[in-house]
Design an enzyme around this catalytic site. Sequence first.
Site, PDB file in Angstrom:
ATOM      1  N   LYS A  43      -5.454 -14.839  25.517  1.00  0.00           N
ATOM      2  CA  LYS A  43      -4.111 -14.666  26.499  1.00  0.00           C
ATOM      3  C   LYS A  43      -4.477 -14.598  27.729  1.00  0.00           C
ATOM      4  O   LYS A  43      -3.832 -15.470  28.319  1.00  0.00           O
ATOM      5  CB  LYS A  43      -3.589 -13.386  25.922  1.00  0.00           C
ATOM      6  CG  LYS A  43      -2.010 -12.867  26.543  1.00  0.00           C
ATOM      7  CD  LYS A  43      -1.038 -13.697  26.014  1.00  0.00           C
ATOM      8  CE  LYS A  43       0.142 -12.693  26.659  1.00  0.00           C
ATOM      9  NZ  LYS A  43       0.866 -13.442  27.650  1.00  0.00           N
ATOM     10  N   ARG A  91       9.516   6.495  27.392  1.00  0.00           N
ATOM     11  CA  ARG A  91       8.091   6.055  28.049  1.00  0.00           C
ATOM     12  C   ARG A  91       7.162   7.248  27.570  1.00  0.00           C
ATOM     13  O   ARG A  91       5.937   6.934  27.415  1.00  0.00           O
ATOM     14  CB  ARG A  91       8.309   6.057  29.693  1.00  0.00           C
ATOM     15  CG  ARG A  91       9.087   4.827  30.090  1.00  0.00           C
ATOM     16  CD  ARG A  91       9.297   4.765  31.685  1.00  0.00           C
ATOM     17  NE  ARG A  91      10.051   3.534  31.827  1.00  0.00           N
ATOM     18  CZ  ARG A  91      11.236   3.684  32.285  1.00  0.00           C
ATOM     19  NH1 ARG A  91      11.883   4.857  32.337  1.00  0.00           N
ATOM     20  NH2 ARG A  91      11.842   2.640  32.655  1.00  0.00           N
ATOM     21  N   THR A 122       1.370   0.665  33.841  1.00  0.00           N
ATOM     22  CA  THR A 122       1.290   1.194  32.502  1.00  0.00           C
ATOM     23  C   THR A 122       2.323   2.429  32.315  1.00  0.00           C
ATOM     24  O   THR A 122       1.978   3.228  33.186  1.00  0.00           O
ATOM     25  CB  THR A 122       0.301   1.281  31.873  1.00  0.00           C
ATOM     26  OG1 THR A 122      -0.821   0.096  31.967  1.00  0.00           O
ATOM     27  CG2 THR A 122       0.271   1.542  30.135  1.00  0.00           C
ATOM     28  N   ASP A 151      12.844   1.644  40.364  1.00  0.00           N
ATOM     29  CA  ASP A 151      13.977   2.107  40.223  1.00  0.00           C
ATOM     30  C   ASP A 151      14.647   2.275  41.648  1.00  0.00           C
ATOM     31  O   ASP A 151      15.782   2.118  41.532  1.00  0.00           O
ATOM     32  CB  ASP A 151      13.713   3.559  39.642  1.00  0.00           C
ATOM     33  CG  ASP A 151      12.646   3.888  38.706  1.00  0.00           C
ATOM     34  OD1 ASP A 151      13.036   3.913  37.685  1.00  0.00           O
ATOM     35  OD2 ASP A 151      11.758   3.421  38.824  1.00  0.00           O
ATOM     36  N   ARG A 154      16.370  -0.962  41.850  1.00  0.00           N
ATOM     37  CA  ARG A 154      17.521  -1.162  41.015  1.00  0.00           C
ATOM     38  C   ARG A 154      18.829  -0.543  41.691  1.00  0.00           C
ATOM     39  O   ARG A 154      19.842  -1.042  41.937  1.00  0.00           O
ATOM     40  CB  ARG A 154      17.120  -0.433  39.853  1.00  0.00           C
ATOM     41  CG  ARG A 154      16.444  -1.482  38.854  1.00  0.00           C
ATOM     42  CD  ARG A 154      15.785  -0.959  37.743  1.00  0.00           C
ATOM     43  NE  ARG A 154      15.218  -2.008  36.847  1.00  0.00           N
ATOM     44  CZ  ARG A 154      14.112  -1.415  36.026  1.00  0.00           C
ATOM     45  NH1 ARG A 154      13.931  -0.172  35.695  1.00  0.00           N
ATOM     46  NH2 ARG A 154      13.649  -2.335  35.095  1.00  0.00           N
ATOM     47  N   HIS A 178       9.269   8.269  36.778  1.00  0.00           N
ATOM     48  CA  HIS A 178       9.971   7.003  36.523  1.00  0.00           C
ATOM     49  C   HIS A 178      10.164   7.017  35.034  1.00  0.00           C
ATOM     50  O   HIS A 178       9.646   6.814  34.224  1.00  0.00           O
ATOM     51  CB  HIS A 178       8.926   5.741  36.759  1.00  0.00           C
ATOM     52  CG  HIS A 178       9.288   4.652  36.052  1.00  0.00           C
ATOM     53  ND1 HIS A 178      10.099   3.590  36.429  1.00  0.00           N
ATOM     54  CD2 HIS A 178       8.462   3.946  35.086  1.00  0.00           C
ATOM     55  CE1 HIS A 178      10.083   2.696  35.820  1.00  0.00           C
ATOM     56  NE2 HIS A 178       9.228   2.774  34.856  1.00  0.00           N
TER      57      HIS A 178
HETATM   58  P1  NAD Z   1       2.276  -6.250  26.891  1.00  0.00           P
HETATM   59  O1  NAD Z   1       2.488  -5.970  25.443  1.00  0.00           O
HETATM   60  O2  NAD Z   1       3.052  -7.874  27.034  1.00  0.00           O
HETATM   61  O3  NAD Z   1       1.150  -6.405  27.558  1.00  0.00           O
HETATM   62  C1  NAD Z   1      -0.064  -5.372  27.245  1.00  0.00           C
HETATM   63  C2  NAD Z   1      -1.473  -6.149  27.328  1.00  0.00           C
HETATM   64  O4  NAD Z   1      -2.350  -4.932  27.493  1.00  0.00           O
HETATM   65  C3  NAD Z   1      -1.523  -7.112  26.177  1.00  0.00           C
HETATM   66  O5  NAD Z   1      -1.723  -8.449  26.752  1.00  0.00           O
HETATM   67  C4  NAD Z   1      -2.792  -6.264  25.640  1.00  0.00           C
HETATM   68  O6  NAD Z   1      -3.692  -7.221  24.933  1.00  0.00           O
HETATM   69  C5  NAD Z   1      -3.269  -5.589  26.859  1.00  0.00           C
HETATM   70  N1  NAD Z   1      -4.235  -4.270  26.209  1.00  0.00           N
HETATM   71  C6  NAD Z   1      -4.026  -3.445  25.551  1.00  0.00           C
HETATM   72  N2  NAD Z   1      -5.048  -2.564  25.367  1.00  0.00           N
HETATM   73  C7  NAD Z   1      -5.892  -2.924  26.353  1.00  0.00           C
HETATM   74  C8  NAD Z   1      -7.368  -2.721  26.578  1.00  0.00           C
HETATM   75  N3  NAD Z   1      -7.913  -1.497  26.198  1.00  0.00           N
HETATM   76  N4  NAD Z   1      -7.955  -3.391  27.413  1.00  0.00           N
HETATM   77  C9  NAD Z   1      -7.487  -4.333  28.166  1.00  0.00           C
HETATM   78  N5  NAD Z   1      -6.304  -4.835  27.735  1.00  0.00           N
HETATM   79  C10 NAD Z   1      -5.530  -4.327  26.957  1.00  0.00           C
HETATM   80  O7  NAD Z   1       3.134  -5.112  27.567  1.00  0.00           O
HETATM   81  P2  NAD Z   1       3.981  -5.528  28.952  1.00  0.00           P
HETATM   82  O8  NAD Z   1       5.222  -5.823  28.775  1.00  0.00           O
HETATM   83  O9  NAD Z   1       3.173  -6.266  30.028  1.00  0.00           O
HETATM   84  O10 NAD Z   1       3.998  -3.844  29.334  1.00  0.00           O
HETATM   85  C11 NAD Z   1       2.830  -3.370  29.947  1.00  0.00           C
HETATM   86  C12 NAD Z   1       2.959  -2.027  30.655  1.00  0.00           C
HETATM   87  O11 NAD Z   1       3.740  -2.144  31.616  1.00  0.00           O
HETATM   88  C13 NAD Z   1       3.786  -1.192  29.351  1.00  0.00           C
HETATM   89  O12 NAD Z   1       3.078   0.166  29.337  1.00  0.00           O
HETATM   90  C14 NAD Z   1       5.100  -1.123  30.091  1.00  0.00           C
HETATM   91  O13 NAD Z   1       5.864   0.071  29.584  1.00  0.00           O
HETATM   92  C15 NAD Z   1       4.640  -1.016  31.440  1.00  0.00           C
HETATM   93  N6  NAD Z   1       5.951  -1.395  32.474  1.00  0.00           N
HETATM   94  C16 NAD Z   1       5.860  -0.448  33.474  1.00  0.00           C
HETATM   95  C17 NAD Z   1       6.915  -0.757  34.505  1.00  0.00           C
HETATM   96  C18 NAD Z   1       6.799   0.208  36.013  1.00  0.00           C
HETATM   97  O14 NAD Z   1       7.912   0.143  36.634  1.00  0.00           O
HETATM   98  N7  NAD Z   1       5.866   0.983  36.123  1.00  0.00           N
HETATM   99  C19 NAD Z   1       7.871  -1.731  34.333  1.00  0.00           C
HETATM  100  C20 NAD Z   1       7.785  -2.517  33.167  1.00  0.00           C
HETATM  101  C21 NAD Z   1       6.867  -2.183  32.410  1.00  0.00           C
END
Ligand code: NAD
Length: 316
Positions: A43, A91, A122, A151, A154, A178
Site C-alpha cells: 500500500k 473515537r 490517529t 474541528d 470546521r 477532539h
Molecule cells: P486507514 O485504515 O485508511 O489507514 C490506517 C493505516 O495504518 C493502514 O494503511 C494500516 O495498514 C496502517 N497500520 C495499521 N497498523 C500499523 C502499524 N502497526 N504500523 C504501521 N502502519 C500500520 O485509516 P485512516 O482513515 O487513514 O485513519 C487513520 C487514523 O486517523 C484513524 O485513527 C482515524 O480515526 C484518524 N483520523 C484522525 C483525524 C484527526 O483529526 N485527528 C481525522 C481523521 C482521521
Amino acid sequence: MNSNVIKKITVIGAGFVGSTTAYTLMISGLVSEIVLIDINQEKAEGEVMDMNHGMPFVRPVNLYKGDYKDCAASDIVIITAGANQKEGETRIDLVKKNTQVFKNIVSEVIKYNNDCILLVVTNPVDILTYVTYKLSGFPKNKVIGSGTVLDSARFRYLIGKHVGVDTRNVHAYIVGEHGDTEVAAWSLANIAGIPMDSFCIECHKCKNKISRQKIYESVKNSAYEIISKKGATYYAVALAVRRIVEAIVRDENSILTVSSLLEGDYGLSDVCLSIPTIVNRNGTDKILNIPLSEEETILLKKSGDTLKEIIDSLDF
Ligand code: NAD
C-alpha cells in the site's frame, strides 16, 4: 529541529489520512524529504509511486516508502497509523486497539530519533498523544496531537458560511477533546474583532438568528456524517496537519488548537487536550490562558476529566 534547510518528515500509516497528508505535504513546498511507512508495504509503495509520478509539477521532494530505520533524523514524525473509526463507532471505542499499535510504533520511532517532534493524528488523538508522550519519554513540547485544529477549522467554516464572511476572517476555537466532549468557545468567537453577539445584531445577511447549538452539533458530528457517506475523512485533516507542520518548520509562533500535555492549566493535569497554543520550531511553546466563560470552563473541565478517566483505564 535540525537547523539546515532539509526538512525531513516521516508519515507513519499510508491509509486515507497518511497518504493524503503525504500528498498535501508533497505539494506544499514546505519539506524536502518525506518517508511513508506502513505495515502494509504494498500500500505504501503504491501510494508513493502514484505521488512520485506528479513530481514534475511540484518543487522537488524526495518521497519514498521506508522502514523504521528510514525515519532516522526526521524533523517531524507524523503518526496516522492504526484502526480508523467505523460507522457508529466513537473515537473512544478505538482506544484500546490503537494503544497497542502505538506501543510498537513509538518504540520503533524512538530507536532512530531522540530529538524530533512527534505529531499524533490517529484517534482517539488526545489519548494517543498522552500515550505517545509517556511511551517516548520526550519532553512535553515535542509531543503534539492534531487535536481540534480540524474541528476549529470546521467551526470557522460553518460560521463564515452562515454570516457570509471569508472563513479566514472568522476567529473561533473548539477546545478540549477532539471528539464527543469538545467545547465551542463561543464567548471568544469574533469576526474582525467584533464578538459574535454584536456581529449578529449588525449582520443583515442571514434570515434566521444563528443557531449556535446547530453549528456546534454539526462540527462535533462532522466525522460521523462524512464517514457514513464516504467511509473516512481525510482531506481537511491532511490540510490541518500541513498547517501544523508549516507552523513548526517555519518557526511561526502560530496559535493553533493542538493537543498537548496540561500541567495544572484550567485545573487539569496529566492529560492531553486542545487549547489555543503557540506553535513553533520547538513544537508547543506556550498554552494560552484564554478567558473562557464560566459555562465553557466547566465543560472544558468535564472534557478533560472524561479523557483522564479513559487514560486511567488503560494498561500501557
Ligand atoms: P486507514 O485504515 O485508511 O489507514 C490506517 C493505516 O495504518 C493502514 O494503511 C494500516 O495498514 C496502517 N497500520 C495499521 N497498523 C500499523 C502499524 N502497526 N504500523 C504501521 N502502519 C500500520 O485509516 P485512516 O482513515 O487513514 O485513519 C487513520 C487514523 O486517523 C484513524 O485513527 C482515524 O480515526 C484518524 N483520523 C484522525 C483525524 C484527526 O483529526 N485527528 C481525522 C481523521 C482521521
